[in-house]
Scaffold this active site. Structure first.
Site, short mmCIF file in Angstrom:
data_model
loop_
_atom_site.label_atom_id
_atom_site.label_comp_id
_atom_site.label_asym_id
_atom_site.label_seq_id
_atom_site.Cartn_x
_atom_site.Cartn_y
_atom_site.Cartn_z
N ARG A 45 0.52 -1.23 0.32
CA ARG A 45 -0.14 -0.10 0.20
C ARG A 45 1.03 1.52 -0.39
O ARG A 45 0.55 2.44 0.14
CB ARG A 45 -1.41 0.00 1.18
CG ARG A 45 -1.78 -0.89 1.01
CD ARG A 45 -3.30 -0.53 2.52
NE ARG A 45 -2.52 -1.15 3.34
CZ ARG A 45 -2.82 -1.47 4.73
NH1 ARG A 45 -3.85 -1.37 4.70
NH2 ARG A 45 -2.25 -1.94 5.37
N LYS A 144 -7.36 -18.41 4.45
CA LYS A 144 -7.68 -18.53 4.89
C LYS A 144 -8.26 -16.84 5.72
O LYS A 144 -6.32 -17.02 5.86
CB LYS A 144 -7.75 -19.93 5.63
CG LYS A 144 -6.24 -20.50 6.60
CD LYS A 144 -6.56 -21.17 7.91
CE LYS A 144 -6.86 -20.06 8.45
NZ LYS A 144 -5.90 -19.49 9.40
N HIS A 174 -2.95 -24.18 4.75
CA HIS A 174 -1.45 -24.67 4.55
C HIS A 174 -1.19 -25.98 5.17
O HIS A 174 0.03 -26.84 4.93
CB HIS A 174 -0.18 -23.97 4.78
CG HIS A 174 -0.37 -23.33 6.33
ND1 HIS A 174 -1.05 -22.43 7.64
CD2 HIS A 174 0.66 -23.49 7.77
CE1 HIS A 174 -0.73 -22.26 7.88
NE2 HIS A 174 0.19 -23.26 8.60
N LYS A 178 1.93 -30.07 4.51
CA LYS A 178 3.14 -30.29 5.35
C LYS A 178 3.50 -31.64 5.36
O LYS A 178 2.81 -32.74 4.70
CB LYS A 178 2.37 -30.18 6.68
CG LYS A 178 2.22 -28.84 7.51
CD LYS A 178 2.34 -28.73 9.31
CE LYS A 178 1.82 -27.60 9.18
NZ LYS A 178 2.95 -26.30 9.93
N GLU A 212 -0.18 -24.29 20.34
CA GLU A 212 0.27 -22.99 20.49
C GLU A 212 0.65 -21.88 21.64
O GLU A 212 0.39 -21.76 22.81
CB GLU A 212 0.11 -21.28 19.52
CG GLU A 212 -0.46 -22.05 17.85
CD GLU A 212 -0.96 -21.37 17.14
OE1 GLU A 212 0.11 -20.72 16.11
OE2 GLU A 212 -1.31 -20.72 16.88
N ASP A 231 -9.92 -19.52 12.94
CA ASP A 231 -9.36 -18.88 12.74
C ASP A 231 -8.69 -20.76 12.51
O ASP A 231 -7.74 -20.44 11.76
CB ASP A 231 -8.19 -18.60 13.95
CG ASP A 231 -6.99 -18.20 13.69
OD1 ASP A 231 -6.61 -17.79 11.86
OD2 ASP A 231 -5.98 -18.27 14.38
N HIS A 236 -8.15 -26.14 9.51
CA HIS A 236 -6.97 -26.84 9.53
C HIS A 236 -7.55 -28.08 10.48
O HIS A 236 -7.08 -29.17 9.88
CB HIS A 236 -5.75 -26.03 10.17
CG HIS A 236 -4.82 -25.20 9.84
ND1 HIS A 236 -4.91 -24.50 8.61
CD2 HIS A 236 -4.78 -23.65 10.45
CE1 HIS A 236 -4.60 -23.92 8.59
NE2 HIS A 236 -4.04 -22.95 9.72
N LYS A 336 -3.68 -20.69 22.07
CA LYS A 336 -3.26 -19.98 22.00
C LYS A 336 -2.27 -20.13 23.44
O LYS A 336 -3.40 -20.38 24.35
CB LYS A 336 -3.11 -18.04 21.54
CG LYS A 336 -3.39 -18.44 19.65
CD LYS A 336 -3.09 -17.35 19.36
CE LYS A 336 -3.31 -17.98 17.91
NZ LYS A 336 -2.37 -18.07 16.74
#
Ligand code: BG6
Length: 492
Positions: A45, A144, A174, A178, A212, A231, A236, A336
């Site tokens: 941008r 995504k 993604h 893997k 995570e 998310d 996933h 998380k």
């Protein structure tokens, strides 16, 4: 080496591009997997504050720690890259310049990677159409999340579909790129041994965890309106569930695999409201400690002024209502600020019906097949054997290592692999629009219930394995979450 291609990353100086895409491409150049004549155009941008080379150097210093960055390779990589200022809401001189930059005489693939929020997918695709950048050699890769619910995903699919055909559209997840995930397919469908055992007759339950240790880092703006269900679970975790549970496809092409995954999504049991409260746990992290260091709460990290109900943790029990999987629970978990970073699928087989080794003094663990995707790829089968050479007759659990060690550099990171697949036009590791929509249907049902629920998300301390209720989900069934810190059993 695959033929050269042109790749345009929309959002090219943004978070995803800096953390994942550019490091993946760089590693592809180092490993000789990306043709040196390829071109990478990054749209931004605004202008960079430093020279392109310095900018790349700085970002690789943080994001390519493993192989290090060599000045010579970096200079060669930088020559492949062009950064252009392009707005994504309307056309103009910037788009005319982009068109000129991308026009060529040859038919090399032109991949548009939309690493931008889904809100600008439609306008970007319309502009690509308007400027004639959607011809036969073009493909569009959509990162995504695709929308934030079924209706928005359908609208995006419709809009994108007006500019690109389905076989030009690559919805990326993604996790499908893997190595361990692809190895799961190889093991399942190239060995009669596994396929014969792969059903409710022999399998007790399946666990899929993506844990995570990080918090939401600099992505609070995105995360606050999203949460772990949208998310991580919608994409996933449900994709991994599909690959574990699907029937053998006739061939490994995109259509065959995607048809089988879709059947799984269609067979997911839809929960009623009370069943959601019983089978789905949502929670948000509070202040706690990670590796001995105090860390803040989710709302503290985001400096939120008011209460937030955004979940940073989800644990749930799902069922697939078909012949193969009737009554086999699939426990899915993600969060998380958990104590460790790992992603793993555990297939737990049923206990043996009777042990003739009763006097051998060792608890007989059920067989487990473990597919670890994070932090490293690892495939293992856990079995009981005689404790060889010990003075007393005892049993012990050992791990049969099923890893295939790739030659140096032969392992492709997920994003590199998927970009190369998109350039080749191979859709087998991408997600069909119907899959995205069925996944949203299932997830929307749960989120819709939460929105009207008087029960707020639970809280868990940062640095712990989620709230008590997540453990209770398992304990109620006489089971527990499987976790081993280094992910491997020492056979010694
Ligand atoms: C992304 C999510 O899709 O996956 C992030 O948006 C998450 O929130 C990431 O951190 C995890 O990916 P990986 O490969 O690092 O486990």
């Amino acid at each position: 080496m695959q033929d050269a291609f042109d790749l345009v990353i929309f959002g090219g100086t943004g978070d995803l591009s800096r953390r994942k895409l550019l490091p993946a491409l760089y590693s592809g150049v180092v490993a000789g997997r990306v043709h040196p004549d390829s071109r990478v155009v990054l749209t931004s941008r605004s202008a960079l504050g430093s020279s392109q080379l310095d900018w790349l150097k700085e970002l690789f210093a943080v994001n390519v720690p493993a192989c290090g960055v060599e000045d010579k390779v970096l200079a060669a990589f930088s020559k492949m890259v062009t950064i252009v200022e392009v707005g994504l809401m309307e056309g103009g001189d910037d788009w005319a310049a982009l068109k000129t930059l991308l026009s060529r005489d040859d038919e090399r693939p032109l991949v548009h990677f939309l690493a931008v929020p889904p809100a600008v997918f439609t306008s970007t695709c319309q502009l690509l159409g308007e400027y004639g950048l959607n011809g036969d050699r073009a493909r569009v890769v959509l990162e995504k999340p695709l929308g934030h619910d079924l209706a928005s995903a359908q609208a995006i699919n419709e809009d994108v579909g007006r500019c690109f055909k389905e076989d030009q559209t690559f919805r990326i997840d993604h996790y499908l790129g893997k190595e361990a995930v692809q190895n799961l397919l190889a093991l399942r469908f190239s060995n009669i041994l596994f396929e014969e055992l792969w059903s409710a007759r022999t399998i007790d339950h399946i666990q899929i965890t993506i844990a995570e240790d990080l918090g939401v880092e600099g992505r609070g703006g995105f995360y606050e309106g999203t949460g772990a269900m949208r998310d991580m679970v919608q994409n996933h975790l449900l994709q991994l569930l599909c690959l574990v549970a699907m029937e053998p496809p006739a061939r490994l092409d995109g259509d065959s695999i995607r048809e089988e995954k879709l059947k799984v999504l269609k067979s997911l049991k839809q929960f009623s409201g009370p069943e959601i409260d019983e089978n789905v746990v949502r929670a948000q992290y509070g202040a706690g400690a990670m590796a001995g260091e105090a860390v803040g709460s989710y709302s503290g990290d985001l400096e939120l002024q008011s209460e937030s109900e955004t979940e940073t943790f989800v644990a749930l029990k799902a069922f697939i209502e078909n012949w193969r999987w009737a009554n086999v629970p699939f426990y899915l978990r993600t969060g998380k600020r958990l104590p460790d970073r790992f992603a793993e699928i555990v297939i737990q087989f049923k206990p043996i019906p009777h042990s003739p080794h009763a006097g051998w003094g060792k608890h007989i663990n059920p067989n487990r097949f473990i597919i670890r995707m994070q932090p490293e790829d690892h495939l293992a089968l856990r079995m009981m054997v005689k404790n060889h050479g010990s003075a007393t007759e005892t049993l012990k659990e050992v791990e049969m290592n099923l890893d295939v060690v790739a030659d140096d550099g032969a392992r492709l990171g997920p994003y590199l692999r998927l970009i190369l697949d998109a350039a080749r036009g191979d859709q087998s590791l991408f997600v069909h629009r119907d899959e995205v929509e069925y996944a949203w249907r299932w997830v929307d049902n749960i989120i819709g219930h939460w929105q009207h629920s008087p029960l707020p998300p639970k809280t868990y301390q940062a640095g712990t394995w989620g709230p008590y209720e997540a453990h209770d989900l398992m304990m109620r069934d006489g089971r527990e979450w499987f976790y081993e810190p280094n992910g491997r059993l020492d056979n010694g």
